[in-house]
Design a protein around this motif. Structure first.
Motif, PDB file in Angstrom:
ATOM      1  N   LEU A  20     -44.913   0.318 -29.202  1.00 21.29           N
ATOM      2  CA  LEU A  20     -44.086   0.935 -30.300  1.00 21.29           C
ATOM      3  C   LEU A  20     -42.719   1.196 -29.942  1.00 21.29           C
ATOM      4  CD1 LEU A  20     -47.148   2.933 -32.055  1.00 21.29           C
ATOM      5  CD2 LEU A  20     -46.302   0.910 -32.827  1.00 21.29           C
ATOM      6  N   ASP A  21     -42.537   2.053 -28.680  1.00 26.21           N
ATOM      7  CA  ASP A  21     -41.418   2.305 -28.247  1.00 26.21           C
ATOM      8  C   ASP A  21     -40.370   1.058 -28.192  1.00 26.21           C
ATOM      9  OD1 ASP A  21     -42.034   5.021 -28.205  1.00 26.21           O
ATOM     10  OD2 ASP A  21     -42.588   5.030 -25.985  1.00 26.21           O
ATOM     11  N   GLN A  22     -40.934   0.118 -27.951  1.00 30.87           N
ATOM     12  CA  GLN A  22     -39.963  -1.410 -27.896  1.00 30.87           C
ATOM     13  C   GLN A  22     -39.574  -1.688 -29.176  1.00 30.87           C
ATOM     14  OE1 GLN A  22     -42.516  -3.542 -25.513  1.00 30.87           O
ATOM     15  NE2 GLN A  22     -41.611  -3.221 -23.516  1.00 30.87           N
TER      16      GLN A  22
ATOM     17  N   GLU B  31     -46.929   8.507 -39.482  1.00 27.21           N
ATOM     18  CA  GLU B  31     -48.302   8.287 -39.645  1.00 27.21           C
ATOM     19  C   GLU B  31     -48.672   6.833 -39.392  1.00 27.21           C
ATOM     20  OE1 GLU B  31     -49.485   9.659 -43.581  1.00 27.21           O
ATOM     21  OE2 GLU B  31     -49.171  11.472 -43.078  1.00 27.21           O
ATOM     22  N   LEU B  32     -49.979   6.701 -38.639  1.00 26.65           N
ATOM     23  CA  LEU B  32     -50.105   5.288 -37.996  1.00 26.65           C
ATOM     24  C   LEU B  32     -51.411   5.018 -38.506  1.00 26.65           C
ATOM     25  CD1 LEU B  32     -49.514   2.874 -36.153  1.00 26.65           C
ATOM     26  CD2 LEU B  32     -50.549   4.387 -34.424  1.00 26.65           C
ATOM     27  N   ASN B  33     -51.733   3.927 -38.871  1.00 28.77           N
ATOM     28  CA  ASN B  33     -53.153   3.185 -39.351  1.00 28.77           C
ATOM     29  C   ASN B  33     -53.097   2.092 -38.606  1.00 28.77           C
ATOM     30  OD1 ASN B  33     -54.156   5.485 -41.233  1.00 28.77           O
ATOM     31  ND2 ASN B  33     -52.051   4.859 -42.240  1.00 28.77           N
ATOM     32  N   GLN B  34     -54.288   1.799 -38.108  1.00 26.27           N
ATOM     33  CA  GLN B  34     -54.550   0.366 -37.378  1.00 26.27           C
ATOM     34  C   GLN B  34     -55.794   0.011 -37.615  1.00 26.27           C
ATOM     35  OE1 GLN B  34     -52.247  -1.086 -33.874  1.00 26.27           O
ATOM     36  NE2 GLN B  34     -53.871   0.184 -32.913  1.00 26.27           N
ATOM     37  N   MET B  35     -56.006  -1.002 -37.998  1.00 27.29           N
ATOM     38  CA  MET B  35     -57.481  -1.951 -37.776  1.00 27.29           C
ATOM     39  C   MET B  35     -57.502  -3.145 -37.022  1.00 27.29           C
ATOM     40  SD  MET B  35     -59.637  -3.436 -41.071  1.00 27.29           S
ATOM     41  CE  MET B  35     -60.194  -1.688 -41.840  1.00 27.29           C
TER      42      MET B  35
ATOM     43  N   LYS C 134     -49.920  -0.465 -39.499  1.00 25.25           N
ATOM     44  CA  LYS C 134     -49.006   0.203 -40.671  1.00 25.25           C
ATOM     45  C   LYS C 134     -48.429   1.329 -40.028  1.00 25.25           C
ATOM     46  CE  LYS C 134     -49.101   1.581 -45.305  1.00 25.25           C
ATOM     47  NZ  LYS C 134     -49.831   1.638 -46.584  1.00 25.25           N
ATOM     48  N   GLN C 135     -47.281   1.407 -40.071  1.00 26.03           N
ATOM     49  CA  GLN C 135     -46.582   2.833 -39.628  1.00 26.03           C
ATOM     50  C   GLN C 135     -45.886   3.365 -40.632  1.00 26.03           C
ATOM     51  OE1 GLN C 135     -44.850   2.889 -35.879  1.00 26.03           O
ATOM     52  NE2 GLN C 135     -43.283   4.501 -36.348  1.00 26.03           N
ATOM     53  N   GLU C 136     -45.834   4.518 -41.099  1.00 28.42           N
ATOM     54  CA  GLU C 136     -45.160   5.306 -42.260  1.00 28.42           C
ATOM     55  C   GLU C 136     -44.303   6.323 -41.636  1.00 28.42           C
ATOM     56  OE1 GLU C 136     -46.907   6.245 -45.825  1.00 28.42           O
ATOM     57  OE2 GLU C 136     -48.644   4.883 -45.429  1.00 28.42           O
TER      58      GLU C 136
ATOM     59  N   ILE D 273     -42.276   9.260 -42.733  1.00 32.03           N
ATOM     60  CA  ILE D 273     -42.340  10.367 -43.558  1.00 32.03           C
ATOM     61  C   ILE D 273     -40.914  10.750 -44.108  1.00 32.03           C
ATOM     62  CG2 ILE D 273     -43.130  12.198 -44.706  1.00 32.03           C
ATOM     63  CD1 ILE D 273     -45.334  10.011 -44.092  1.00 32.03           C
ATOM     64  N   TYR D 274     -40.335  11.217 -42.935  1.00 36.80           N
ATOM     65  CA  TYR D 274     -38.847  11.652 -43.192  1.00 36.80           C
ATOM     66  C   TYR D 274     -37.813  10.607 -43.774  1.00 36.80           C
ATOM     67  CZ  TYR D 274     -39.961  15.801 -40.630  1.00 36.80           C
ATOM     68  OH  TYR D 274     -40.747  17.118 -40.129  1.00 36.80           O
ATOM     69  N   HIS D 275     -37.868   9.552 -43.518  1.00 37.67           N
ATOM     70  CA  HIS D 275     -36.997   8.603 -44.027  1.00 37.67           C
ATOM     71  C   HIS D 275     -37.658   7.565 -45.153  1.00 37.67           C
ATOM     72  CE1 HIS D 275     -35.503   9.670 -40.059  1.00 37.67           C
ATOM     73  NE2 HIS D 275     -34.265   9.848 -40.537  1.00 37.67           N
ATOM     74  N   ASN D 276     -38.696   7.696 -45.442  1.00 36.68           N
ATOM     75  CA  ASN D 276     -39.495   7.128 -46.574  1.00 36.68           C
ATOM     76  C   ASN D 276     -39.462   5.552 -46.178  1.00 36.68           C
ATOM     77  OD1 ASN D 276     -41.011   6.730 -49.165  1.00 36.68           O
ATOM     78  ND2 ASN D 276     -39.137   6.565 -50.252  1.00 36.68           N
ATOM     79  N   LYS D 277     -39.742   5.173 -44.804  1.00 35.35           N
ATOM     80  CA  LYS D 277     -39.840   3.788 -44.450  1.00 35.35           C
ATOM     81  C   LYS D 277     -41.365   3.281 -44.296  1.00 35.35           C
ATOM     82  CE  LYS D 277     -35.041   3.307 -42.932  1.00 35.35           C
ATOM     83  NZ  LYS D 277     -34.169   3.016 -42.021  1.00 35.35           N
ATOM     84  N   THR D 278     -41.595   1.926 -44.193  1.00 35.81           N
ATOM     85  CA  THR D 278     -42.920   1.591 -43.853  1.00 35.81           C
ATOM     86  C   THR D 278     -42.754   0.270 -43.159  1.00 35.81           C
ATOM     87  OG1 THR D 278     -44.097   2.871 -45.940  1.00 35.81           O
ATOM     88  CG2 THR D 278     -45.192   0.923 -44.619  1.00 35.81           C
ATOM     89  N   TYR D 279     -43.517   0.439 -41.796  1.00 30.90           N
ATOM     90  CA  TYR D 279     -43.376  -0.976 -41.068  1.00 30.90           C
ATOM     91  C   TYR D 279     -44.843  -1.423 -40.856  1.00 30.90           C
ATOM     92  CZ  TYR D 279     -39.091   1.715 -39.667  1.00 30.90           C
ATOM     93  OH  TYR D 279     -37.967   2.145 -39.604  1.00 30.90           O
ATOM     94  N   ILE D 280     -45.000  -2.467 -41.191  1.00 33.85           N
ATOM     95  CA  ILE D 280     -46.209  -3.470 -41.093  1.00 33.85           C
ATOM     96  C   ILE D 280     -46.178  -4.312 -40.356  1.00 33.85           C
ATOM     97  CG2 ILE D 280     -47.727  -4.688 -42.498  1.00 33.85           C
ATOM     98  CD1 ILE D 280     -46.943  -3.183 -44.854  1.00 33.85           C
ATOM     99  N   ARG D 281     -47.173  -4.587 -39.358  1.00 29.86           N
ATOM    100  CA  ARG D 281     -46.985  -5.748 -38.623  1.00 29.86           C
ATOM    101  C   ARG D 281     -48.392  -6.078 -38.413  1.00 29.86           C
ATOM    102  NH1 ARG D 281     -43.489  -7.230 -34.373  1.00 29.86           N
ATOM    103  NH2 ARG D 281     -44.571  -8.128 -32.549  1.00 29.86           N
TER     104      ARG D 281
END
Length: 263
Positions: A123-125, A44-48, A77-79, A81-89
């Protein structure tokens, strides 16, 4: 005022996205019903994005000058879900610009301009979605990637004479990228290649383009004759690593052309 004006800009963009890709393993009863969480991805991706800036214009007589910049504050912010990790940049893009134009007359002018822009890693990089379609070509992410910056310089000149229907057009551009993001490929002794993106500070990736055209009416033939010449090229880099050594590969491309037209 009579010679100055300014354009201000502000924008707000909100984006939301979802990517759900599932792999299933064989269950032993003829069906594929066991979820493979290693290769399954649910993001799940949220971007502002908040953007602002100002461009100034100066015009007096035969001269026009333009300069300014735009800035973008991006919250990503990218979540997983399967691995319960959050990436914030969080990062800032900036896009400076400047130009100079001089009009010698209504039919003759010269313009030189500069634009720059920040290029963020994709995102792929940063965090590619894992797939098992090709086990001999694997892409891995690099969370330490930094943005690159691309500068573009353009110039053009045009002149036209009505009585002789004579036109001259010259155009050229040159761009260079500092801190470019390049590919780093490692191949092991069984032929498995792992692809990774890295920043490379020692060399700049470059591109150029040149175009020229001249045409004129030949009165005694009652014809228009024109010629044109063009050239473009690029230079880029990537690393290739094997069991024996690590090599920096430089790829150069160039194209030249020309033409004649009679009407």
């Amino acid at each position: 005022t009579k010679t100055w004006d300014v354009i201000g800009k502000y924008g707000l963009t909100v984006m939301n996205g979802k990517s759900d890709r599932r792999y299933f393993n064989h269950a032993g009863n003829g069906s594929y019903s066991i979820l493979d969480t290693l290769y399954s991805n649910n993001f799940e991706l949220n971007q502002m994005i908040k953007q602002g800036g100002a461009i100034f214009n100066y015009k007096k007589g035969k001269t026009v000058i333009n300069f300014g910049s735009k800035f973008s504050d991006v919250n990503f912010k990218q979540e997983d879900i399967y691995h319960n990790k959050t990436y914030i940049r969080n990062f800032i893009n900036y896009m400076p610009q400047a130009s100079y134009q001089y009009r010698f007359s209504q039919q003759k002018s010269l313009r030189v301009s500069y634009t720059g822009n920040t290029n963020q890693p994709s995102l792929d990089q940063l965090q590619p979605v894992r797939v098992n379609n090709d086990p001999f070509n694997i892409t891995v992410g690099n969370q330490d990637l930094r943005p690159s910056f691309r500068s573009n310089i353009n110039a053009n000149y045009n002149s036209y004479k009505v009585l002789t229907n004579q036109s001259i057009y010259l155009s050229g551009s040159y761009s260079f990228t500092t801190n470019p993001i390049i590919s780093d490929v490692t191949t092991d002794n069984i032929g498995k290649s792992t692809y990774r993106s890295i920043n490379y500070n020692d060399k700049m990736q470059t591109n150029f383009y040149i175009y020229s055209q001249f045409s004129r009416k030949i009165s005694f033939l009652d014809m228009n004759v024109g010629v044109n010449l063009n050239a473009n090229g690029s230079s880029s880099y990537n690393f290739i690593t094997t069991n024996l050594n690590r090599t920096l590969n430089n790829t150069k491309n160039s194209t030249y052309g020309g033409g004649v037209n009679i009407s």
